[in-house]
Design an enzyme around this catalytic site. Structure first.
Site, PDB file in Angstrom:
ATOM      1  N   GLN B 152       0.827  -1.205   0.000  1.00  0.00           N
ATOM      2  CA  GLN B 152       0.000   0.000   0.000  1.00  0.00           C
ATOM      3  C   GLN B 152       0.866   1.261   0.000  1.00  0.00           C
ATOM      4  O   GLN B 152       1.634   1.471   0.936  1.00  0.00           O
ATOM      5  CB  GLN B 152      -0.883  -0.004   1.261  1.00  0.00           C
ATOM      6  CG  GLN B 152      -1.777   1.217   1.394  1.00  0.00           C
ATOM      7  CD  GLN B 152      -2.445   1.279   2.753  1.00  0.00           C
ATOM      8  OE1 GLN B 152      -1.943   0.717   3.731  1.00  0.00           O
ATOM      9  NE2 GLN B 152      -3.575   1.961   2.836  1.00  0.00           N
ATOM     10  N   SER B 155       0.788   6.457   2.812  1.00  0.00           N
ATOM     11  CA  SER B 155       1.494   7.396   3.688  1.00  0.00           C
ATOM     12  C   SER B 155       2.772   7.905   3.041  1.00  0.00           C
ATOM     13  O   SER B 155       3.420   7.197   2.269  1.00  0.00           O
ATOM     14  CB  SER B 155       1.853   6.710   5.005  1.00  0.00           C
ATOM     15  OG  SER B 155       0.694   6.392   5.724  1.00  0.00           O
ATOM     16  N   GLU B 270     -11.239  -0.814   6.069  1.00  0.00           N
ATOM     17  CA  GLU B 270     -10.136  -1.177   6.941  1.00  0.00           C
ATOM     18  C   GLU B 270     -10.610  -1.233   8.391  1.00  0.00           C
ATOM     19  O   GLU B 270     -10.164  -2.047   9.161  1.00  0.00           O
ATOM     20  CB  GLU B 270      -9.031  -0.126   6.775  1.00  0.00           C
ATOM     21  CG  GLU B 270      -7.662  -0.600   7.166  1.00  0.00           C
ATOM     22  CD  GLU B 270      -6.600   0.487   6.911  1.00  0.00           C
ATOM     23  OE1 GLU B 270      -5.448   0.227   7.218  1.00  0.00           O
ATOM     24  OE2 GLU B 270      -6.938   1.573   6.420  1.00  0.00           O
ATOM     25  N   SER B 409      -5.393   6.806  13.005  1.00  0.00           N
ATOM     26  CA  SER B 409      -4.959   6.694  14.403  1.00  0.00           C
ATOM     27  C   SER B 409      -6.164   6.782  15.335  1.00  0.00           C
ATOM     28  O   SER B 409      -7.229   7.282  14.955  1.00  0.00           O
ATOM     29  CB  SER B 409      -3.975   7.819  14.740  1.00  0.00           C
ATOM     30  OG  SER B 409      -4.672   9.037  14.859  1.00  0.00           O
ATOM     31  N   GLU B 411      -6.648   8.687  17.677  1.00  0.00           N
ATOM     32  CA  GLU B 411      -7.044  10.094  17.871  1.00  0.00           C
ATOM     33  C   GLU B 411      -7.954  10.539  16.722  1.00  0.00           C
ATOM     34  O   GLU B 411      -8.953  11.227  16.950  1.00  0.00           O
ATOM     35  CB  GLU B 411      -5.803  10.983  17.956  1.00  0.00           C
ATOM     36  CG  GLU B 411      -5.027  10.845  19.264  1.00  0.00           C
ATOM     37  CD  GLU B 411      -4.348   9.490  19.427  1.00  0.00           C
ATOM     38  OE1 GLU B 411      -3.941   8.888  18.409  1.00  0.00           O
ATOM     39  OE2 GLU B 411      -4.241   9.019  20.579  1.00  0.00           O
TER      40      GLU B 411
END
Lengths: 391, 423
Positions: B152, B155, B270, B409, B411
């Site tokens: 993937q 990022s 995901e 994440s 958060e």
């Protein structure tokens, strides 16, 4: 697995929700709370009219024979509205014991008036030294003239002040912690030799201490003298914990609603405090705690459908652990996020906090039930085929 | 029926006529007989078809070799279970969300490896949802059989949680895109022969509106992979450098500049698989076995009550999460897609918190026995049995710090939840 409510349950839910939102606003509740009995006989009649007092009573005894998920619906609505009426004492504990332990004549005598809202019960079981141990019964029942004579002291009898009859647990044999030797006896509140002292609890509901001095129980009021009442008491208490779990979900749901409303209204530094990420994340954690509790309230209700007592006990203990942890976190954060306003009795949030603390602690707090689980063979080992795996 | 009617009439007089469509199967969290039989079939297959050597590695949380995962994927594919969630025409099973969850839960409980998610759960669904017929025919069967190993390329060093700020560019040059940039945290890129990338194809518009989804053959000149060593002592992730890589235009998935919406579709996918309830159940079962059997010097005995309470508390949280997951899935089955349901973010946050707490518990149970590194390439080394459970727990503990970071994440998940509550 089936997660959807039945059509009938939807109707029950709609009508209870409507009743509470129409007649149990915070202002209306304040009037009730400050009244002489601290609860409303008018609302009690409404509950009777909707059939809520009869949900779990068998059809043969004039009830509807519904299951624990119906109770869950009602209790969640009561939690949101902070209903003050003696539903736990009369319907969950009282009618629960009668349903499981009483003979046909007693059920026919007691349950129809109870379902119609004309009879209030309370369960006089816990004693000063009993802690969370349901086996602890020091009160005695001695045979006399075909019936029994009761002596002893009971404490924290929920709504014991307004009950017409008390269901008293008393021991006819064995030592104080002996699992066998415990019986159940029906005693009129006005019986000679019975005295009650009533008081408010931290959430504004009432309870009573009961003293039994040579109280005579006639044979027709002996509910169970086999000495084997403990498993029934256990089951009724567990059904009550499951119901309180649902009430807890209602309390938390309302706390989350009020808190998120408040965060969008309250401004500091020129902006809504809801715009601060520290606060958003706290709110998210409250939501997670609530949803985990909702799942375990369903798990508890599901367990009440089981005939396997040890399986049921394990599941109920697990549910109470989650409920206690969730409600402690959510109620503390709800007060924190309200700031000073949360500390006052002028807003509903503080009243929800008080009820939250009651539910957290009643019938054993989270630590108590966690210890029980830790001593056992494990939640997943106990759960063959129950939304789970057993290997 | 009569009593139900009388209750109904108490509640709402005049609604008796609804009774022909009366739905009266009560709520029940127990598996139906059919669900139980299905689970038994699946379990039986895993018990017989899974090679012992692989099962042991998964149980100890050791890395599989490339070949081991290929072999296992092909065993699954022969059975027709490599991509159960895909459309039937591309090898799917037609199972609903609850059956799929039972399948995955059982697979994890049996310590069987999951298929390579970058293929089966990410680029595969992207291709069958947004790709053209040619791409579907070319790639999907090879994904299901692990003929192609996908990684993937999302990022970048400057684009983590703020993924849409990615800087890798793709500039059209005739029948090709010329791709330049750097991808990072690329899991198992060292095994991969294909990478799916988000690339910037338009710099003139809002950052989300200029992103495209490209499939890149790793053998193309200009693609370079650099390993990244991690705090668990392993090599799982990599940097991938893209230096004037020429990618044929037919490797664009869907429409140019719509890549961001495809990525968002993926991140939803995901999240629902990320709770890993079955894997946590398997671990808690191991913990229980260890608490019952681990004895002798340095064993769990000294702190057993504390460990038992931690185990019990984790079992409660996991049970709650499992029911929450089935609630989300049941709603999904009933209403279709629920990516906007904040409950899906609960699965990510709580699922990862539970897994991390389990890894901490196991680390604490191992105590000092967890500290020596077992490296077969080092001569001599620690004398402990390399197959002992204590040998991998520190690595797993360190490695699993990642799970609350990736996949959006925790958060970011809390932002998503709060946004839903406050909207």
């Amino acid at each position: 697995m089936i997660f959807e409510l039945t059509d009938q349950q939807r109707l029950v839910k709609d009508s209870v929700d409507r009743l509470m939102s129409d007649r149990y606003t915070f202002e209306a509740r304040e009037t009730i709370r400050k009244g002489t009995e601290n609860w409303s006989r008018e609302r009690w009649k409404d509950y009777a009219g909707l059939g809520l007092l009869a949900l779990r009573v068998d059809e043969a005894d004039g009830g509807f024979g519904c299951g624990p998920f119906d109770t869950m619906i009602v209790m969640e609505a009561f939690g949101r509205a902070l209903a003050l009426e003696p539903y736990v004492s009369t319907v969950l504990l009282g009618a629960g014991l009668i349903r499981l332990a009483a003979n046909a004549e007693q059920r026919a005598r007691l349950l129809p008036p109870l379902c119609e809202g004309r009879l209030l019960l309370a369960f006089a079981h816990s004693e000063e030294q009993s802690g969370n141990d349901l086996r602890h019964v020091a009160a005695t029942a001695a045979p006399a003239e075909g019936g029994f004579v009761l002596n002893g002291k009971k404490t924290l009898v929920l709504h014991g002040d307004s009950a017409d009859y008390l269901i008293v647990s008393a021991r006819s044999s064995g030592a104080t912690l002996d699992p066998s030797g415990i019986g159940l006896f029906l005693v009129a509140a006005e019986a000679s030799g019975l005295s009650r002292r009533s008081y408010r609890m931290i959430d504004g509901q009432r309870a009573a201490d009961i003293e039994l001095n040579g109280v005579r129980v006639s044979p027709d009021n002996v509910i169970d003298a086999s000495g084997q009442s403990l498993p029934i008491i256990q089951q009724v208490v567990e059904e009550t914990i499951a119901a309180l779990a649902a009430e807890a979900v209602g309390v938390m749901d309302e706390m989350l609603r009020l808190t998120s409303d408040y965060l969008r209204v309250r401004k500091q530094f020129g902006v809504e405090i809801a715009s601060f990420q520290a606060i958003q994340h706290r709110l998210a954690d409250m939501f997670i705690a609530l949803e985990q509790a909702r799942s375990m309230a369903m798990f508890a209700a599901n367990a009440c459908q089981s005939d396997d007592a040890s399986h049921r006990s394990t599941c109920i203990a697990a549910a109470k652990v989650q409920i206690s942890r969730s409600i402690r976190f959510v109620s503390q954060q709800a007060i924190q996020l309200h700031g000073g306003i949360g500390m006052t009795m002028e807003y509903k949030i503080g009243h929800l906090f008080q009820r939250a603390t009651m539910i957290d602690t009643l019938f054993g707090n989270g630590d108590h039930h966690l210890s029980r689980l830790a001593a056992g063979s494990g939640l997943f080992a106990a759960l063959d085929g129950c939304a789970s795996d057993s290997r | 029926m009569e009593v139900r009617h009388s209750l109904l009439s108490l509640i709402r007089p005049g609604l008796h006529s609804l009774s022909s469509s009366w739905k009266d199967a009560d709520v029940n969290l127990d598996f139906t007989r059919e669900e139980q039989e299905f689970r038994e079939d699946v379990r039986c297959f895993f018990q017989t078809a899974l090679p012992d050597s692989i099962r042991r590695k998964i149980r100890l949380n050791r890395d599989l070799s490339r070949q081991e995962l290929v072999d296992w994927t092909r065993i699954l594919n022969r059975k027709g279970w490599a991509v159960p969630h895909w459309p039937i025409e591309w090898g799917g099973t037609g199972w609903g969300p609850v059956k799929q969850a039972i399948f995955l839960d059982t697979l994890q409980q049996e310590n069987a490896p999951e298929t390579l998610s970058f293929g089966t759960s990410m680029v595969g669904p992207i291709i069958y949802t947004f790709g053209n017929e040619e791409q579907k025919r070319r790639f999907l069967p090879r994904i299901a059989n692990l003929d192609d190993w996908w990684c993937q390329g999302f990022s970048e060093p400057g684009a983590g949680s703020d993924l849409a700020s990615l800087a890798t560019t793709a500039i059209r040059d005739g029948d090709h895109y010329i791709v330049n940039g750097q991808k990072t945290w690329t899991t198992l890129a060292q095994h991969a022969n294909w990478i799916f990338c988000l690339v910037r194809t338009n710099r003139e518009v809002r950052k989300q509106a200029g992103i495209s989804f490209l499939l890149i053959d790793m053998a193309t000149p200009g693609v370079a992979v650099r390993p990244i060593q991690t705090i668990d002592g392993g090599h799982e992730i990599n940097d991938v450098f893209l230096d004037n890589v020429r990618v044929p235009v037919e490797n664009l998935v869907g429409e140019e500049n719509l890549g961001w919406s495809y990525a968002k579709f993926l991140l939803g996918n995901e999240r629902t698989g990320i709770a890993r309830v079955g894997a946590s159940k398997a671990l808690l079962r191991q913990v229980r076995e260890l608490l019952d059997t681990d004895s002798g010097p340095g064993s769990v005995a000294g702190d057993i009550l504390r460990f038992r309470e931690r185990l019990a508390a984790l079992e409660v949280e996991l049970k709650a999460l499992e029911i929450t997951q089935y609630r989300v899935l049941a709603r999904q089955a009933e209403q279709g897609d629920t990516r906007q349901n904040p409950a899906a973010s609960i699965l990510k946050v709580k699922g990862t918190e539970i897994q991390q707490a389990i890894s901490e518990l196991i680390l604490d149970m191992a105590g000092a026995r967890a500290l020596a590194v077992h490296d077969p390439e080092e001569n001599g080394g620690h004398f402990a049995d390399p197959d002992s459970w204590t040998q991998t727990v520190a690595a797993t503990y360190a490695n699993w710090r990642k799970i609350s970071i990736y996949g959006g994440s925790n958060e970011i998940q809390r932002n998503i939840i709060a946004k839903q509550i406050l909207s």
